[in-house]
Design an enzyme around this catalytic site. Structure first.
Site, PDB file in Angstrom:
ATOM      1  N   HIS A   1       3.264   0.020   4.835  1.00 58.85           N
ATOM      2  CA  HIS A   1       3.611   0.871   3.693  1.00 58.85           C
ATOM      3  C   HIS A   1       4.825   1.658   4.171  1.00 58.85           C
ATOM      4  O   HIS A   1       4.771   2.281   5.247  1.00 58.85           O
ATOM      5  CB  HIS A   1       2.442   1.811   3.370  1.00 58.85           C
ATOM      6  N   LEU A   2       5.907   1.606   3.429  1.00 54.10           N
ATOM      7  CA  LEU A   2       7.132   2.293   3.820  1.00 54.10           C
ATOM      8  C   LEU A   2       6.824   3.717   4.268  1.00 54.10           C
ATOM      9  O   LEU A   2       6.101   4.441   3.578  1.00 54.10           O
ATOM     10  CB  LEU A   2       8.109   2.314   2.641  1.00 54.10           C
ATOM     11  N   HIS A   3       7.341   4.100   5.417  1.00 49.37           N
ATOM     12  CA  HIS A   3       7.193   5.472   5.879  1.00 49.37           C
ATOM     13  C   HIS A   3       8.332   5.841   6.815  1.00 49.37           C
ATOM     14  O   HIS A   3       8.824   5.024   7.575  1.00 49.37           O
ATOM     15  CB  HIS A   3       5.840   5.724   6.548  1.00 49.37           C
ATOM     16  N   VAL A   4       8.742   7.091   6.699  1.00 51.19           N
ATOM     17  CA  VAL A   4       9.772   7.658   7.553  1.00 51.19           C
ATOM     18  C   VAL A   4       9.090   8.648   8.492  1.00 51.19           C
ATOM     19  O   VAL A   4       8.302   9.487   8.052  1.00 51.19           O
ATOM     20  CB  VAL A   4      10.857   8.385   6.728  1.00 51.19           C
TER      21      VAL A   4
END
Length: 149
Positions: A104-107
């Protein structure tokens, strides 16, 4: 009733569970389009993960109209690392597929201080064999970016 999968892998997505309030997390930022929470295994105290509320796995999957707002949240988090935590700066990073522990996209926004023990990047650096090789890589990428395909 069986739980529906949030990810392409068919497995429930831990970050989607956090977004939905089904899994506990220490919430740092809660907006209509994104959520930020403390990493459970921080590099340093205050290490925060920023995720879009909608399940997307990588940066290329994030709809174009959400890119600006998403990175504005990252920008605010980076500023907070300094103003609120007293950090000298921050490390802002994202993986796409490779080394992406949760799909899941995460920064990652990590508070940093001089001599904090974190040394540059976590992998060995390389050099191009020649200027020509570097120019060829630049050309290939530039051509791909110029073609809106």
């Amino acid at each position: 009733m069986p739980r529906m999968a949030d990810s392409a892998s068919g497995k429930p997505c831990i970050f989607c569970e956090i977004v939905k309030g089904e899994r506990p997390a220490h919430i740092v930022l809660d907006t209509t389009d994104a959520l930020a929470f403390l990493d459970v295994r921080p590099l340093f105290k205050g290490h925060t993960l920023l995720v879009p509320r909608t399940h997307v796995e990588t940066l290329p999957d994030l709809p174009a109209d959400l890119v600006g707002p998403y990175f504005q949240h990252a920008q605010r988090l980076a500023a907070a690392m300094e103003s609120v935590l007293g950090a000298a700066g921050s490390f802002v990073a994202m993986n796409n597929r490779v080394s992406q522990s949760v799909p899941h996209l995460h920064v990652h926004v990590v508070p940093r201080n001089r001599k904090d023990g974190l040394r540059g990047f976590f992998w060995p650096r390389q050099k191009y064999d020649s200027d020509a090789e570097a120019a060829a890589y630049a050309s290939r990428l530039s051509t791909a970016l110029a073609d809106p395909a």
